[in-house]
Design a protein around this motif. Structure first.
Motif, short mmCIF file in Angstrom:
data_model
loop_
_atom_site.label_atom_id
_atom_site.label_comp_id
_atom_site.label_asym_id
_atom_site.label_seq_id
_atom_site.Cartn_x
_atom_site.Cartn_y
_atom_site.Cartn_z
N VAL A 59 45.42 35.40 38.20
CA VAL A 59 46.19 36.52 38.97
C VAL A 59 45.50 37.67 39.00
O VAL A 59 45.32 38.55 39.96
N VAL A 60 45.02 38.05 37.72
CA VAL A 60 44.49 39.25 37.32
C VAL A 60 43.07 39.36 38.23
O VAL A 60 42.64 40.34 38.81
N PHE A 61 42.29 38.09 38.26
CA PHE A 61 41.01 37.98 38.76
C PHE A 61 41.23 38.19 40.45
O PHE A 61 40.31 38.96 41.32
N VAL A 62 42.41 37.65 40.94
CA VAL A 62 42.65 37.73 42.45
C VAL A 62 42.78 39.17 42.74
O VAL A 62 42.53 39.81 43.81
N ILE A 63 43.62 39.93 42.01
CA ILE A 63 43.90 41.23 42.34
C ILE A 63 42.58 42.26 42.16
O ILE A 63 42.29 43.06 43.00
N TRP A 64 41.80 41.83 41.04
CA TRP A 64 40.45 42.53 40.83
C TRP A 64 39.63 42.29 42.14
O TRP A 64 39.14 43.28 42.81
#
Length: 147
Positions: A59-64
């Motif tokens: 999820v953090v990677f997608v937001i990034w």
């Protein structure tokens, strides 16, 4: 010959987004993106896991990635659509671009550097902003409703 700058010069601004405002968003977004990137990779190194193992990191990677796409998109929009549109109108709200047109405050439409004049150093830009604010205050006190 370069026209002489004075505090009372104004331009009518086009409707829509202004390069000076978008540049602030792009620069701020880029800083956030870099900090986020460092934090993301540091978190992965500390946790010692990849994205497939951790749904949180996914999820953090997608937001990034999304933030990066937004910053790039805003930058392209500013350079492909907004800046050329302003230059065609004879001005720019971008701080250090297009010496051949007036540099205008993106909020008020007051000219801070006339076409052909050298780019302003920060202290000179601030001095002129203060002179413009003073001229606006005097005009308001005299009863002229313009800003």
């Amino acid at each position: 010959m370069v026209k002489e700058w004075e505090p009372g010069l104004e331009r009518d601004l086009l409707r829509g987004p202004r390069a000076g405002k978008l540049a602030v968003l792009v620069a701020g977004g880029a800083v956030i993106f870099v900090v986020y990137t460092i934090s993301l990779f540091a978190g992965m190194a500390v946790a010692g896991v990849g994205y497939r193992v951790s749904p949180v990191l996914t999820v953090v990677f997608v937001i990034w990635g999304s933030l990066g796409c937004v910053v790039v998109g805003l930058n392209l929009y500013m350079h492909i659509r907004v800046i050329p549109r302003e230059v065609r109108a004879g001005y720019t709200t971008g701080y250090r671009i297009h010496k051949e047109v007036d540099y205008v405050d993106p909020d008020t439409g007051h000219v801070l550097r006339v076409a052909g004049e050298e780019f302003l150093k920060t202290d000179e830009r601030r001095r002129r902003e203060a002179l413009v604010a003073e001229a606006v205050d005097k005009r308001r006190a005299a009863g002229d409703g313009r800003s």
